[in-house]
Structures are given as C-alpha cells and as structure tokens.
Write a protein that holds these residues in place. Structure first.
Motif, short mmCIF file in Angstrom:
data_model
loop_
_atom_site.label_atom_id
_atom_site.label_comp_id
_atom_site.label_asym_id
_atom_site.label_seq_id
_atom_site.Cartn_x
_atom_site.Cartn_y
_atom_site.Cartn_z
N ASP A 116 -38.93 12.71 -40.81
CA ASP A 116 -38.80 13.73 -41.85
C ASP A 116 -38.78 15.10 -41.18
O ASP A 116 -39.82 15.59 -40.73
CB ASP A 116 -39.99 13.63 -42.82
CG ASP A 116 -39.83 14.52 -44.03
OD1 ASP A 116 -39.40 15.68 -43.87
OD2 ASP A 116 -40.14 14.07 -45.16
N PRO A 117 -37.61 15.73 -41.06
CA PRO A 117 -37.52 17.03 -40.39
C PRO A 117 -38.47 18.07 -40.98
O PRO A 117 -39.06 18.87 -40.24
CB PRO A 117 -36.05 17.44 -40.61
CG PRO A 117 -35.33 16.15 -40.84
CD PRO A 117 -36.30 15.28 -41.56
N PHE A 118 -38.62 18.06 -42.30
CA PHE A 118 -39.51 19.02 -42.94
C PHE A 118 -40.95 18.80 -42.49
O PHE A 118 -41.67 19.76 -42.16
CB PHE A 118 -39.42 18.88 -44.46
CG PHE A 118 -40.34 19.80 -45.21
CD1 PHE A 118 -40.03 21.14 -45.38
CD2 PHE A 118 -41.54 19.32 -45.75
CE1 PHE A 118 -40.88 22.00 -46.07
CE2 PHE A 118 -42.39 20.17 -46.44
CZ PHE A 118 -42.07 21.51 -46.60
N GLY A 119 -41.39 17.54 -42.45
CA GLY A 119 -42.75 17.22 -42.03
C GLY A 119 -43.01 17.65 -40.60
O GLY A 119 -44.06 18.22 -40.29
N TYR A 120 -42.03 17.40 -39.71
CA TYR A 120 -42.19 17.79 -38.31
C TYR A 120 -42.19 19.31 -38.16
O TYR A 120 -42.95 19.86 -37.35
CB TYR A 120 -41.06 17.18 -37.46
CG TYR A 120 -41.31 15.73 -37.09
CD1 TYR A 120 -41.97 15.41 -35.91
CD2 TYR A 120 -40.88 14.69 -37.91
CE1 TYR A 120 -42.20 14.09 -35.56
CE2 TYR A 120 -41.11 13.37 -37.57
CZ TYR A 120 -41.77 13.07 -36.40
OH TYR A 120 -42.01 11.76 -36.07
N ALA A 121 -41.36 19.98 -38.93
CA ALA A 121 -41.33 21.44 -38.88
C ALA A 121 -42.65 22.03 -39.35
O ALA A 121 -43.17 22.99 -38.76
CB ALA A 121 -40.18 21.97 -39.74
N MET A 122 -43.21 21.45 -40.41
CA MET A 122 -44.50 21.92 -40.92
C MET A 122 -45.61 21.69 -39.89
O MET A 122 -46.48 22.55 -39.69
CB MET A 122 -44.85 21.20 -42.22
CG MET A 122 -43.95 21.52 -43.41
SD MET A 122 -43.97 23.27 -43.90
CE MET A 122 -42.45 23.86 -43.11
N ALA A 123 -45.59 20.52 -39.23
CA ALA A 123 -46.62 20.21 -38.24
C ALA A 123 -46.51 21.14 -37.03
O ALA A 123 -47.53 21.62 -36.50
CB ALA A 123 -46.50 18.75 -37.81
N ALA A 124 -45.27 21.41 -36.58
CA ALA A 124 -45.07 22.31 -35.44
C ALA A 124 -45.55 23.72 -35.78
O ALA A 124 -46.20 24.39 -34.96
CB ALA A 124 -43.60 22.32 -35.04
N THR A 125 -45.23 24.17 -37.00
CA THR A 125 -45.68 25.50 -37.43
C THR A 125 -47.20 25.55 -37.51
O THR A 125 -47.83 26.55 -37.13
CB THR A 125 -45.08 25.85 -38.80
OG1 THR A 125 -43.66 25.74 -38.74
CG2 THR A 125 -45.45 27.27 -39.21
#
Length: 281
Positions: A116-125
């Motif tokens: 899930d790109p959104f989930g990974y982006a949120m985790a990285a942020t």
C-alpha cells in the motif's frame, strides 16, 4: 473504539489531571505555567501530534510487522542528523548495520503482497517526524532546562486545542461521545480505557525522561528492541498477516540490522565510558 484522535485527546486531558493532582499531593514538582515557555515548546507538541497522526494512518494500511520494520529506520535518521549538525563520527559497523536495516525494508516491501503506497508513505513520514520530535525534546531539555514533568504537562496542554479541533473537523467527536456514554456502565470497557490512558501517559513520560537523560538516539535504540517484541506479536498473536517468504525474509533482515545497530551503539557507549577511543569514519 475506532476514534483514535478522541483517545489521544482523552489521554492529554488525563495527563494534565494526573500531573496537577500529583503536584498538589506533593508527589512531584511542577514549575508555574509560563506563556513564554509554552511558546518555546509549541514545536514539540506539533511534532508529537503530527507523528502520532501519521503513525495511526500508517497502521490503518500496514500490518504490525511491516509498520515496525519501517519504524526501525528512525535511528538512522537521528544518526544522520547528529552527523550533519553535530559532526558526530560514524563507525563503519554502524554504516553497515544501517544499510542492512534499509535493505530489509526494501526486500520486505517488495515481498508485501498487500503493498500500500499510502501506508508506506505515512510510515516513512512518521519516521521523519519521530526523529525530529526526539531531537527537539533532547535539545529542549538541554538548552532550556525543562524537566520531564514540565515537558509532559506543556505537551498535553498544547496538544488539547489541536486535537479538539481535529476531532471536531473530522467528525469523530459525536460518535465517540455516543459510544462512551453507551458503554460508561461497562466495568471492563472503562477499566481498559482508563488503563490505556494511564499507560499512554507513562509511555510519554518515559520517552521524555530517556531522551533528556540520555539522547534521542538512545530512545530510538530502545524503540528498536520494543519493535522486536511487537513484530513477533503482530505475526503470531494479532493475526491478519499473510505469510510470504520474501516479505518475511525482508523483515528478518531488517530485524537483524536493527538489533546489530543497537548492539554497536551500546558497545560504543560502553567504550566511551571506559575512556577508550572508538573508530569512526
């Protein structure tokens, strides 16, 4: 109870109440609330709430093992900050362990069937915000001389209006209050709710205390060890995680890298305490 921002708001309100009661009972000392000091601590509160918001958003789209795999990137971000802004030396072993940790993230992400790109982006942020938050807490304690008790109080006071605005705007307030009222007579529910609020307060205090008395990096390292247990619980107890060999291999690589990094930093700290020089690049 899915209204996570309401839970966080209740935790902040409870934190103010607990601290004031303990101060009134003589169990701890709090400095008088100062508007000047409050303004100086606004960045801490903003980074804290932003980190929690992005972490919750990532957990809504990632399973627990993958979330903890991503969060093990945080120590490397703090290390990079210390290297760039403080000129701290970095050993070859540390670089290797960080590379191994990042490699594990890439392999695990590639093998994640539910990518899930959104989930990974949120985790990285969230990793970036957590690193910034811990570094800010460390500098606040060292430069402004604010105790962990006062930092916890100001963080709660400054967070309340922000969280209240969030729960009103996203529509969480009314359904949360309805649920709380409907279940207020249930002993088990209220006991778990109270326990979760108190544990949240204790966790925040422990983070502030560890960061101020040690460093932001030490707090991150302790978090890596916590993540080891959370990864195991996520796989075997919480359920909902489909076993994929490549994904599992990536998580294990990441786990080995994070644990190795933890061991290296612990050994370096012991070496510095004994007065022996530590090799750096």
């Amino acid at each position: 109870f899915k209204e996570s921002n309401v839970l966080l708001l209740l935790q902040m309100i409870a934190a103010v109440g607990v601290l004031v009661l303990l101060h009134a009972g003589g169990a701890l000392v709090l400095e008088p609330v100062s508007w000047h000091r409050a303004k100086a601590l606004v960045p801490v509160a903003l980074l804290y709430n932003a980190n929690v918001a992005f972490a919750l958003a990532s957990l809504g789209n990632l399973n627990v093992p993958m979330y903890n795999t991503m969060k093990r990137l945080t120590p490397s971000l703090v290390l990079a900050h210390d290297y760039v802004f403080s000129g701290a030396g970095v050993s070859r072993e540390v670089v290797q362990s960080v590379m191994l940790t990042v490699s594990g993230c890439l392999v695990a992400g590639y093998g994640d069937l539910a990518f899930d790109p959104f989930g990974y982006a949120m985790a990285a942020t969230s990793c970036i915000l957590q690193a910034s938050y811990l570094v800010t807490v460390q500098k606040t304690g060292a430069e402004k001389g604010i105790s962990s008790n006062d930092l916890l109080l100001y963080n709660a006071i400054l967070s309340i209006p922000v969280l209240l605005l969030v729960v009103l705007l996203d529509g969480e307030f009314h359904p949360a209050m309805t649920k709380l009222y409907a279940r207020s007579a249930e002993f088990n529910f209220m006991s778990v709710l109270l326990a979760s609020l108190l544990m949240g307060i204790l966790l925040n205090y422990a983070i502030f205390l560890c960061t101020q008395n040690n460093s932001a990096l030490t707090t991150c390292i302790v978090g890596v060890l916590k993540g080891v247990a959370a990864t195991g619980l996520g796989y075997f107890l919480l359920g909902g995680v489909k076993f994929v060999p490549l994904n599992f291999a990536g998580i294990m690589i990441n786990l080995v890298g994070g644990t190795w990094y933890t061991y290296i930093k612990y050994r370096e700290k012991q070496t510095r305490s004994s007065g022996k020089p530590a090799f750096s690049v």
